[in-house]
Design an enzyme around this catalytic site. Structure first.
Site, PDB file in Angstrom:
ATOM      1  N   GLY A   1      25.273   0.304  12.217  1.00 14.15           N
ATOM      2  CA  GLY A   1      25.989  -1.382  11.486  1.00 14.15           C
ATOM      3  C   GLY A   1      25.647  -0.791  10.479  1.00 14.15           C
TER       4      GLY A   1
ATOM      5  N   ARG B   1     -15.511  -3.024   3.350  1.00  9.85           N
ATOM      6  CA  ARG B   1     -15.871  -3.774   2.017  1.00  9.85           C
ATOM      7  C   ARG B   1     -16.718  -4.019   1.848  1.00  9.85           C
ATOM      8  NH1 ARG B   1      -9.632  -2.773   2.745  1.00  9.85           N
ATOM      9  NH2 ARG B   1      -9.914  -3.667   4.621  1.00  9.85           N
TER      10      ARG B   1
ATOM     11  N   SER C   1     -14.352  10.140   2.453  1.00  8.85           N
ATOM     12  CA  SER C   1     -13.063   9.156   3.275  1.00  8.85           C
ATOM     13  C   SER C   1     -11.799   9.343   1.984  1.00  8.85           C
ATOM     14  CB  SER C   1     -13.592   7.851   3.489  1.00  8.85           C
ATOM     15  OG  SER C   1     -12.351   7.497   3.514  1.00  8.85           O
TER      16      SER C   1
ATOM     17  N   ARG D   1     -18.923   0.746   2.361  1.00  7.50           N
ATOM     18  CA  ARG D   1     -18.942   1.203   0.983  1.00  7.50           C
ATOM     19  C   ARG D   1     -19.428   0.150   0.309  1.00  7.50           C
ATOM     20  NH1 ARG D   1     -12.776   0.877  -2.129  1.00  7.50           N
ATOM     21  NH2 ARG D   1     -13.196  -1.464  -1.430  1.00  7.50           N
TER      22      ARG D   1
ATOM     23  N   ASP E   1      -6.470   4.657  -4.079  1.00  7.28           N
ATOM     24  CA  ASP E   1      -6.159   5.239  -5.547  1.00  7.28           C
ATOM     25  C   ASP E   1      -6.161   6.022  -6.155  1.00  7.28           C
ATOM     26  OD1 ASP E   1      -7.048   2.897  -7.558  1.00  7.28           O
ATOM     27  OD2 ASP E   1      -9.402   3.117  -6.466  1.00  7.28           O
TER      28      ASP E   1
ATOM     29  N   ARG F   1      24.051   7.297  23.308  1.00 10.68           N
ATOM     30  CA  ARG F   1      23.340   8.035  22.407  1.00 10.68           C
ATOM     31  C   ARG F   1      21.549   6.943  22.618  1.00 10.68           C
ATOM     32  NH1 ARG F   1      24.341   3.789  17.255  1.00 10.68           N
ATOM     33  NH2 ARG F   1      24.508   1.807  18.150  1.00 10.68           N
TER      34      ARG F   1
ATOM     35  N   ARG G   1      34.733   6.782  11.629  1.00  4.92           N
ATOM     36  CA  ARG G   1      34.316   6.144  12.176  1.00  4.92           C
ATOM     37  C   ARG G   1      32.536   7.105  11.361  1.00  4.92           C
ATOM     38  NH1 ARG G   1      33.310   4.817  18.445  1.00  4.92           N
ATOM     39  NH2 ARG G   1      32.104   2.756  17.854  1.00  4.92           N
TER      40      ARG G   1
ATOM     41  N   LYS H   1      26.461  11.227  17.053  1.00  2.85           N
ATOM     42  CA  LYS H   1      27.657  10.610  16.842  1.00  2.85           C
ATOM     43  C   LYS H   1      28.435  11.962  17.939  1.00  2.85           C
ATOM     44  CE  LYS H   1      29.205   6.352  15.939  1.00  2.85           C
ATOM     45  NZ  LYS H   1      30.066   5.780  14.915  1.00  2.85           N
TER      46      LYS H   1
ATOM     47  N   HIS I   1      24.470  -8.099  15.511  1.00  6.35           N
ATOM     48  CA  HIS I   1      23.857  -7.305  14.391  1.00  6.35           C
ATOM     49  C   HIS I   1      22.409  -8.110  14.285  1.00  6.35           C
ATOM     50  CE1 HIS I   1      22.696  -7.069   9.949  1.00  6.35           C
ATOM     51  NE2 HIS I   1      22.915  -5.720   9.776  1.00  6.35           N
TER      52      HIS I   1
ATOM     53  N   MET J   1      27.058   2.124   8.547  1.00  6.23           N
ATOM     54  CA  MET J   1      27.717   2.627   7.529  1.00  6.23           C
ATOM     55  C   MET J   1      29.461   1.883   8.524  1.00  6.23           C
ATOM     56  SD  MET J   1      26.568   5.969   6.130  1.00  6.23           S
ATOM     57  CE  MET J   1      25.908   6.435   8.216  1.00  6.23           C
TER      58      MET J   1
ATOM     59  N   GLU K   1     -11.174   9.482  -4.123  1.00  8.09           N
ATOM     60  CA  GLU K   1      -9.832   9.091  -4.583  1.00  8.09           C
ATOM     61  C   GLU K   1      -9.121   9.113  -6.025  1.00  8.09           C
ATOM     62  OE1 GLU K   1     -10.478   4.220  -3.955  1.00  8.09           O
ATOM     63  OE2 GLU K   1     -13.043   5.082  -4.344  1.00  8.09           O
TER      64      GLU K   1
ATOM     65  N   TYR L   1     -10.528  11.944  10.674  1.00  5.42           N
ATOM     66  CA  TYR L   1     -10.291  10.240  11.592  1.00  5.42           C
ATOM     67  C   TYR L   1      -9.366   9.619  10.129  1.00  5.42           C
ATOM     68  CZ  TYR L   1     -13.927   8.463   8.330  1.00  5.42           C
ATOM     69  OH  TYR L   1     -13.746   8.021   6.664  1.00  5.42           O
TER      70      TYR L   1
ATOM     71  N   CYS M   1      -9.246   6.334   4.548  1.00  8.08           N
ATOM     72  CA  CYS M   1      -9.311   5.047   4.752  1.00  8.08           C
ATOM     73  C   CYS M   1      -8.757   3.657   3.891  1.00  8.08           C
ATOM     74  CB  CYS M   1     -10.916   4.462   4.536  1.00  8.08           C
ATOM     75  SG  CYS M   1     -11.263   4.300   3.231  1.00  8.08           S
TER      76      CYS M   1
ATOM     77  N   GLY N   1      -9.230   7.535  -0.445  1.00 11.23           N
ATOM     78  CA  GLY N   1      -8.765   6.436  -0.631  1.00 11.23           C
ATOM     79  C   GLY N   1      -7.503   7.042  -1.495  1.00 11.23           C
ATOM     80  N   THR N   2      -6.513   6.770  -0.563  1.00 13.57           N
ATOM     81  CA  THR N   2      -5.729   6.847  -1.151  1.00 13.57           C
ATOM     82  C   THR N   2      -4.117   6.169  -1.157  1.00 13.57           C
ATOM     83  OG1 THR N   2      -4.442   7.110   1.147  1.00 13.57           O
ATOM     84  CG2 THR N   2      -5.262   9.277   1.236  1.00 13.57           C
TER      85      THR N   2
END
Lengths: 879, 879
Positions: B103, B562, B765, B618, B770, B338, B94, B24, B456, B105, B746, B852, B832, B767-768
């Site tokens: 909205g 899976r 791959s 898998r 785990d 804005r 403000r 702002k 709002h 703050m 993983e 990928y 994955c 396995g984020t």
């Protein structure tokens, strides 16, 4: 072109080739080159073994060819011919790995005999009895080892024949008896195998080599390797040696001897022999041999010669030697020499004596004692008064020192089962065999009826540091009814008995024990170790009693004082529970206020025991549900006690249930949710330190450790409460006491972000139990179920919870050390997982440049010694 | 010497200073410099806010001094004096953060008034009613925002007065009424606070600045930041601006407008205003404003001026603008501009239109759409036939597009509760307020009785991509009885209704929905995105139906299929259970043989849906106990079904119990114990691939993925079975089909030993899910309980399971990529875990040089767009 050489004549090797030739092969070569009387032969290398497994358990044609080529050379050397009917060359085929693995693998003697050769052998030796004794032994061993037929079936035939002839000993059987035995043995072989016993010596030889290679992978060898951290991929060599015969008559014999006493370290030839016997008779403990000293009278020249060779070998190897010998018709042959296995007490005495004799340096002496062996010296011995009052019910050989009291069991399986149930057991057997190894490992003590000081039971027990009394000849064991008779009384499974491995005495009942102390040789060696090591050694101790014990064992501080163990004590668990069921911070604080005096008292006790030594106090770690009951009946009782409804308590218990508590609301996460717990613990630590500093006139620097931090912001959040509370108390007391605050590194993310954490922390302590769990993704409580599959399938060679995984977990440790020191050069770094007392892990900690290791009090001397060995062995420390 | 400058006049800033001045402040400065009619003022920087928190929530003296110094400058600029009784300077205070947080703050208007100043202000303006209206607003806002008194208490007083006077609107109250209101307000303030309302303008100002700083840390701001990934440490700036008054009479007013339609993207001025009102009257939705187009008739000159400014601003910022303006006595003032928040559909249209208008490039257009916004376009819309048949029960404003059906709830808390219970809800409110944000986030749709397109509810719902119908004026809500009346009928909590956010229609009952499609603007933008991105985008899909959906959404393969989900289907779960209770490998194989045709059929279906695209399958991952019953009744039934005793089944269930199943016997560990499972799955995969390759005349390369590997030896062990089974089948089929075998990374140890594993694997791959669990040591199922404490205490700003932790988990990913590619340059690497569809995580994956990402089908377009943005933003890809 084939570059690999898979077979070496003894004359082609030397002691430095042990990786390739195995220990036995390398030493046979060394003795050959030193001109000692060694029956000649050749060694098939460990690389051939590796190749055998790589080729799908086949011995490649080129290796077979090389074996036969060397057999021809051996024929030339000995002037005998393999499979010849007139002057046959017989050989032994024996395993020999890089590290000594006594009794774990297989041996075949007298190989090369068949119906025709034995006749010629009898004619040549003029000793038909001896020839057929050799033949029946060969059939028996070959069937057992190569064809995997049960030995017991053959022994039953012998026993039946002895009974029929009314004789006691094998040696009392006549040549005709033995011929008869051979016929019966071959019939048994054929009926079991569906084919004739292999008559071709060449076939016998290759099958025997194959059997030795195969025995590298047998279950007892795998277990032994896991216990002794011997890598599977080393493989075993095979030694093919021309036979000399201890069973050729009364001027022949065979024995084993040590240059010093392997139980006590006393400097005197120690061993046993049997006249008219082959090697396995001594080791198997079937006949009880006579002490080597008798040989001086029986064959003085042989004794003198042997004694001189023993002395020469000890000087050459600069260590106590364990030798096998055979006397054939009055002539001495050396079959083996190696650095002897010994008890911890013996190892200490020998190491110290060798220094005093000027043979080795103090630093070399430090390397001569296996750190984990010390364990046997550190455990309780019998209370001398109680011992004096206890009448012995029997006596055997003091085969392995220490004191043991426990309940009688009769099988290795039962030993394991009872041990798993938390019971202490004495494994009682007629004799032990390699199959019993797992049961022996868990037993407090081992009691056998047969077998001498070098019997299987004795050798293995000494290696394990387990108390053993062997050869209690009056002992009769009734496996079927699970009882034994000794001193005219019957003892049943579950009865308590006690063994004194130092005297060979057996006692009824459980005799109380007293603590061990470090003095004499032990004290001297530990002083040399302390001079050499760079790592500080701390102890994990939660009570003043443990702290005292740890100081006695030489710890330099406490690396892990777990505060939650104190919470479980009956006088305070109620306040803990009130804290947990509290519904707001205020009632939680009220409950914590009740705990405060207890915690403060605990810490004062520990500070008094430790004096000015560092004490690292870890804040509350386990999930809160561990402090609550889970069964309905207990919940009702405890709810009443707490003045709340059972439904309310059940609701709290349920709300605290976690799917994976190991990764749940515990450690620093508790302090984040309930900082008032950290405030209470800080108040207790600081007040205790102020009080004891004043009382003892010392200057304590309290060290506070926050567990399970994974992000520096967790640490900062809790640190704020700790520092504020501590500074206020110190100021109130008008003191200038300093304090430190650090963290455990036990979550992988803590290691990965160690630079950020180190900037805020005074010290790191690697909690390698949890770090191992999370790095592998193994729940320690659950992994046991599948880790057996991992050992069996050679995926793991050792338990990562026992020996630190250097490649994975170790990488995180090294990363955290580098990053941590980079961000904070003053960072003090140690380890307080169970690995802190494991020698190979301690060696890693030294290499990883840690400042200290912390372990259980009983492991402190082990860690001191392991740290010293690591320092002496590490390249930059070599002097 | 003080180097920091904490306050900037608008004339000292510009748009590039948004980090320091907030959005702002920066834009007010930019507009000031552009000569637009901006009421002058100054900005207290975000650094002052950071300092405020650093100083223990105190505004340092030097900052206060700087504020007052700038206030003097402002007095000079405006020619008015702060607190002056004759010509008073009134200001607004403000918030304005770096990122727009509508909205979230607090704002205070008309600051600088007290009893004396208001009298002078009335005299000067000649408008007593206006002066006292401003004063009562100020007291009300100050009490609410600064002193944290409930707003409702003040509103009750107004409502009582309106009732007493018999009027409907605030504007109908007279000057005398308002004076009376001021007295009553001050009395309420004093009775609640125990002290007089602060009369000193200087005090008012500092307290107001403090309140804005403080509001940065209020719960709704914290929630908003977490949802929008705005760092806590950015802080907010504070804008102090001389007041202009939209409430000074009928030629005054205030409004908000967008240069294009934020719901549809249509290029036309879009907005609302209210005559004789102040800003909060519009945003709060208390009075329903009129469309901006009316202004053209009502004040043609003002409209023309505003329209010209709007057009100029859009060209300047090259994006759709969201502007606030006030008209004071016929003169236009700009209070804010804005880049406007917009719906996904609008964002797409605007981005595409701006390209067509030559304002931006295609690559810039790709950056103009928030990837996660696309979600709203990808979820089902109403089935047009069902919709046509459904009679609307009411109509409101089409405030946020999409279709929603669910059960009526009336509070945000209930919405959260019902959602947690798995129910879909429509949050129904008279109007929403920032306190409702968490309930709004979980609701399918939002229905409000009051408020316009910029209320709002409307603004927040559009930001969330949640369907919203606002301003349904006939709707009466009875919170007490949890029901609403619409179209003459009463609907209770739990009744199903449907909302069409595209038309504003409300329907009774749940209307079925149909799938979304990518076409038009969406299709054009995605084509530009695909041209820009480097990452391939795969989908996680377990069924042919999901696979088809993913292809429709533009996936290039399946990154995670899976297999265990298939095991749960009723026709095969029995065979799965037979396999689990099998006591030996043979009966396990018999049970597996029953599963084989099902698995093969599953894979054939997926291959047919995917054609030659890569499909990564898998192998069995979850612990086996997940397939067994745990309740006694179920155990009895299922045991009977399996033909075993209940006791036996209970024993199996008990033996499979684990303390920490997440780290238990699962993943590759199952295949190590039971390689026959991997053999069966390999048979199914390879046979299916052979069959479908033949049927479709394509060349499928099956890809087999082994989960949870932590040591290369685990992988090698299982790979051996897979390769042997696969090669045999391929040979039997006379095919030359190739196949790949890879692993999930993983477990932290897999990342740490990635070099060893990569040497054996064709692909990795991550396995984020785990990997995050184990790197943090957080059980995802349990962490929710304590993560709230972590957010509240600012330890975490976002959920590491939603946004990849780049410092910790990301470090392991980068390590594994570097090590893995080093050992195997052909290694194909992807992710994955659920992070694969999270834009910030996708950006990380691009930077980490992954090949990928794989995510749920509905997230495929999001990932495509996020991958494109990452490529365009990354330095080496900048063109």
């Amino acid at each position: 072109m084939n570059l690999a050489k898979y077979v070496y004549l003894f004359s082609e090797g030397n002691r430095d080739m042990r990786n390739l030739l195995g220990g036995k092969g390398a030493n046979l070569a060394e003795m050959t080159n030193a001109g000692l009387p060694v029956p000649q032969g050749f060694t098939v290398t460990t690389e051939a073994c590796t190749r055998y497994y790589g080729d799908g358990r086949e011995i490649a044609k080129e290796i077979q060819d090389e074996i036969f080529a060397n057999m021809s050379k051996l024929e030339e050397i000995t002037g005998k011919r393999f499979g010849d009917k007139k002057n046959p060359l017989l050989v032994s085929v024996r395993s020999g790995a890089r590290a000594s693995m006594p009794g774990m693998m297989d041996t075949i003697l007298n190989l090369g005999l068949n119906d025709e050769v034995v006749a010629g052998f009898a004619a040549k030796t003029g000793n038909e009895r001896f020839a057929y004794d050799s033949y029946r032994r060969f059939i028996q061993m070959f069937s057992d080892v190569v064809m995997e037929q049960p030995k017991s079936a053959y022994e039953k035939i012998i026993d039946a024949m002895k009974e029929a002839k009314g004789v006691q000993l094998d040696t009392e059987l006549t040549a005709e008896d033995l011929k008869d035995l051979v016929v019966k043995f071959k019939a048994l072989y054929k009926s079991a195998k569906g084919e004739d016993f292999p008559a071709q010596p060449v076939t016998q030889l290759i099958e025997a080599v194959r059997a030795v290679f195969r025995s590298w992978d047998n279950p007892r060898a795998n277990t032994y390797r896991r216990m002794n951290e011997i890598p599977y991929d080393w493989g075993t060599a095979v030694n093919i040696q021309s036979m000399v015969f201890g069973n050729s008559g009364e001027s022949s014999g065979t024995g084993v001897a040590f240059t010093r006493n392997p139980a006590t370290g006393e400097k005197a030839l120690f061993g046993e022999y049997l006249i008219n016997a082959q090697g396995e008779d001594v080791v198997a403990g079937i006949r009880t041999p006579v002490p080597i000293s008798h040989l001086r009278d029986q064959m003085p020249q042989v004794y003198e010669e042997f004694s001189a060779i023993a002395s020469r070998l000890e000087k050459h190897y600069k260590d106590m030697q364990d030798m096998e010998f055979t006397i054939e018709d009055g002539k001495l042959y050396m079959l083996q020499t190696r650095n002897g296995k010994r008890t911890a007490a013996s190892a200490l005495k020998i190491a110290v004596d060798l220094v005093d004799e000027g043979m080795i340096t103090e630093r070399e002496a430090v390397l001569r004692v296996e750190p984990k062996q010390l364990d046997s010296l550190l455990h309780p011995q019998f209370d001398p008064d109680a011992l004096a009052a206890a009448p012995a019910i029997g006596k055997g050989l003091a085969a392995s020192p220490g004191a043991a009291a426990g309940q009688v069991v009769f099988t290795a399986e039962d030993a394991a089962k009872w041990d798993a149930g938390g019971k202490k057991v004495i494994l009682t057997r007629l004799e032990t065999s390699p199959e019993d190894i797992e049961g022996m490992a868990v037993a407090q003590g081992i009691l056998t009826a047969r077998g001498g000081m070098t019997s299987h039971a004795a050798v293995v027990a000494r290696g394990m540091g387990t108390c053993c009394v062997s050869g209690v000849t009056e002992l009769t064991v009734d496996y079927e009814n699970k009882c034994f008779t000794l001193g005219g009384k019957v003892y049943h499974e579950g009865d308590f008995i006690s063994l004194d491995g130092g005297t060979g005495n057996v006692y009824a009942g459980a005799i109380p024990t007293v603590e061990a102390a470090i003095s004499g040789d032990f004290g001297r060696l530990m002083a040399w170790a302390d001079a050499a090591r760079k790592l500080e050694v701390y102890a994990n101790a939660d009570t003043p009693k443990d702290a005292k014990q740890a100081v006695d064992f030489g710890c330099e501080g406490i690396g892990l004082c777990r505060t939650e163990h104190m919470f479980f004590e009956t006088d305070r668990i109620k306040a803990v529970r009130e804290m947990i069921v509290a519904q707001d911070a205020q009632s939680r604080k009220t409950a914590l206020a009740k705990l405060l005096p207890y915690q403060q008292g605990d810490f004062e006790g520990i500070y008094e025991a430790m004096g000015a030594r560092p004490v690292i106090i870890r804040y509350l770690d386990p999930p809160l549900h561990e402090f609550l009951p889970h069964e309905d009946a207990d919940i009702a009782d405890i709810a009443a006690d707490l003045g709340i409804t059972a439904a309310r308590l059940r609701a709290v218990v349920d709300s605290l249930h976690e799917f994976n508590p190991m990764m749940g609301h515990r450690g620093v996460r508790l302090s984040v949710s309930f900082p008032e717990i950290a405030e209470m613990q800080t108040t207790a630590v600081i007040t205790a330190a102020l009080n004891v500093s004043k009382k003892l006139g010392i200057s304590i620097t309290p060290q506070i450790m926050i567990p399970l931090v994974g992000d520096v912001k967790e640490f900062i959040y809790v640190k704020k409460f700790v520092v504020k509370t501590a500074e206020k108390l110190i100021k109130q007391a008008g003191s200038n006491m300093r304090f430190k605050i650090g963290t455990m590194i036990e979550v992988p993310r803590a290691a990965l972000t160690a630079d950020e954490i180190a900037a805020e922390a005074d010290f790191f302590s690697f909690g390698t139990n949890d770090l191992t769990q999370m790095t592998f993704g193994f729940s320690r409580d659950d992994a046991a179920k599948f880790l057996d599959d991992y050992y069996e399938k050679k995926i793991f060679e050792s338990d990562p919870f026992a020996h630190l995984d250097q490649k994975g977990v170790g990488q995180l440790v090294e990363l955290a050390v580098t990053q941590g020191r980079g961000a904070n050069p003053d960072l003090h770094i140690g380890i307080c997982g169970e690995h802190g007392g494991d020698p190979s892990s301690v060696e890693f900690c030294h290499a990883a440049r840690l400042d200290y290791v912390s372990c259980s009090p009983y492991r402190v001397p082990i860690a001191r010694l392991a740290a010293a060995q690591a320092a002496i062995r590490s390249p930059e420390d070599k002097k």
